[in-house]
Design an enzyme around this catalytic site. Structure first.
Site, PDB file in Angstrom:
ATOM      1  CB  SER A 124      -0.983   0.150   1.065  1.00 11.51           C
ATOM      2  OG  SER A 124      -1.595   0.883   1.531  1.00 11.51           O
ATOM      3  CE1 TYR A 148      -3.257  -2.563   5.060  1.00 11.25           C
ATOM      4  CE2 TYR A 148      -2.597  -0.251   4.697  1.00 11.25           C
ATOM      5  CZ  TYR A 148      -3.325  -1.543   4.614  1.00 11.25           C
ATOM      6  OH  TYR A 148      -3.450  -1.532   3.545  1.00 11.25           O
ATOM      7  CE  LYS A 152      -1.111  -4.384   3.249  1.00  7.66           C
ATOM      8  NZ  LYS A 152      -1.369  -6.260   2.986  1.00  7.66           N
TER       9      LYS A 152
END
Ligand code: NAD
Ligand code: UD1
Length: 343
Positions: A124, A148, A152
């Site tokens: 992302s 989050y 990643k």
């Protein structure tokens, strides 16, 4: 040409199944259905004439993955499975490290064990953190600001280390900007559970009457109209970028066996521009109110697309009107998402 798509019943994964099936691949979906509905698989069949093979399982289960990779003789993996809600990742970080980091570790271990070395990973643009310069190139520093995003980045680092350790690996890391839209048939789309976190599904639910009005988070950003600017990309363009990236893997040499590429359009649109575009597509007003900024939001964020254009020979083709009209077509035909169809 058999390929495993983890998270293949989800929003992006289901669209990816369509593109790979249409390209002639044998697609195997591996998904625990935690955030998806098997109805999506039936819809893939309705579009392509071919039902993907489905293996229900959890990516944290290495033995199950090994069995599935061997059973279907998979040449490679597109790895979408994971958790993706930024706010939830701050409230429950352990679940995010478990599903995203440990899940990917188990997947890579299973792939190593059976000798499958081709992987495309869903990263992302959130790995860049607060932009220091725009547009965001792949060389921009990586400094995610929430759990989050950190999961990643940890996975990206794990993949770079793994690729460096063994020249047999071929790895593509794709950094998505803001995927929106739906398949033009209206059969597949984004079906969030509960209150949508993201702008486009929220606007869509207002348009279809499921919610009264949109709250616009902040009207005082240093942007052209004071609202946040993002790089929205049509989901079908995004998954076509996966096809290019996957097919690029076989052309990689063993010394440069891992790449990272942005998937965006390079265009930034404000929240108010998104509302206006959706109003045009749906031919009805979207009531909204400007409220306080959302914590953790940046003012402006869009991709440098040069590497995708040159390295993958890919660029997004669909414009904002396509994104809005396809979303509207999807919600109008499926006002309650997949659930109403599968009840
Ligand atoms: P989604 O929730 O619709 O799809 C994820 C799928 O993975 C779901 O079908 C879910 O049931 C499955 N899943 C979750 N945990 C699993 C596990 N432990 N084992 C097996 N299956 C599991 O999400 P999406 O929007 O399709 O996103 C797919 C991927 O792309 C995610 O990794 C996400 O972080 C990444 N991504 C998404 C966006 C976005 O805006 N949608 C942006 C950037 C990156
Ligand atoms: C969010 C995630 C990001 C993820 C991306 C995927 C956060 C902080 N970031 O990004 O990690 O990769 O989704 O698509 O959640 N907005 C409103 N009202 C709403 C919802 C959103 O005004 O109800 C605004 C936001 O303030 C922002 C824009 O719309 O300016 C886009 O928001 P959103 O769709 O949530 O995406 P991002 O914040 O870019």
């Amino acid at each position: 040409m058999s390929i495993l798509i983890t998270g293949g019943a989800g929003y992006l994964g289901s669209h990816c199944c369509v593109s790979f099936i249409e390209r002639g691949y044998d697609v195997v979906v591996f998904d625990n259905l935690r955030n998806s509905n098997p109805e999506a698989l039936r819809r893939i069949e309705a579009i392509t004439g071919k039902m993907p093979k489905f293996e229900q399982g959890d990516v944290r289960d290495q033995a199950a993955l090994e069995t599935v990779l061997k059973r279907h003789d998979c040449d490679g993996v597109i790895h979408f499975a994971g958790l993706k809600a930024v706010g939830e990742s701050s409230q429950d970080p352990l679940s995010y490290y478990d599903n995203n980091v440990i899940g990917t570790h188990r997947l890579l271990s299973a792939m190593s064990a059976v000798g499958t070395h081709r992987l495309i990973f869903s990263s992302s643009a959130t790995v860049y953190g607060e932009p220091k310069s725009l547009p965001l190139t792949e060389e921009h520093s990586l400094n995610p600001v929430n759990p989050y995003g950190r999961t990643k980045l940890i996975v990206e680092d794990m993949l770079r280390d793994l690729a460096a350790s063994n020249p047999a690996w071929r790895v593509g890391v794709l950094r998505y900007f803001n995927p929106v839209g739906a398949h033009s048939s209206g059969l597949l789309g984004e079906d969030p559970q509960g209150v949508p976190n993201n702008l486009m599904p929220f606007i869509a639910q207002v348009a279809v009457g499921r919610r009264k009005q949109l709250s616009v988070f902040g009207g005082d950003y240093p942007t052209r109209d004071g609202t946040g600017v993002r790089d929205y990309i049509h989901v079908v363009d995004l998954v076509e970028g996966h096809l290019r990236a996957y097919e690029k893997l076989s052309a990689l040499g063993s010394s440069e066996n891992c790449f990272s590429v942005n998937l965006g359009t390079g265009n930034g649109y404000s929240v108010l521009e998104m509302i206006r575009a959706f109003e045009r597509g749906a031919n009805q007003p979207i009531p909204f109110e400007i409220v306080a900024r959302r914590e953790g939001d940046v003012s402006e964020f869009y991709a440098d697309t040069q590497k995708a254009t040159e390295f993958l020979a890919w660029s997004a083709e669909r414009d904002l009107d396509d994104m809005c009209s396809d979303t509207w077509n999807w919600v109008r035909k499926n006002p309650g998402g997949y659930k109403s169809a599968s009840d």
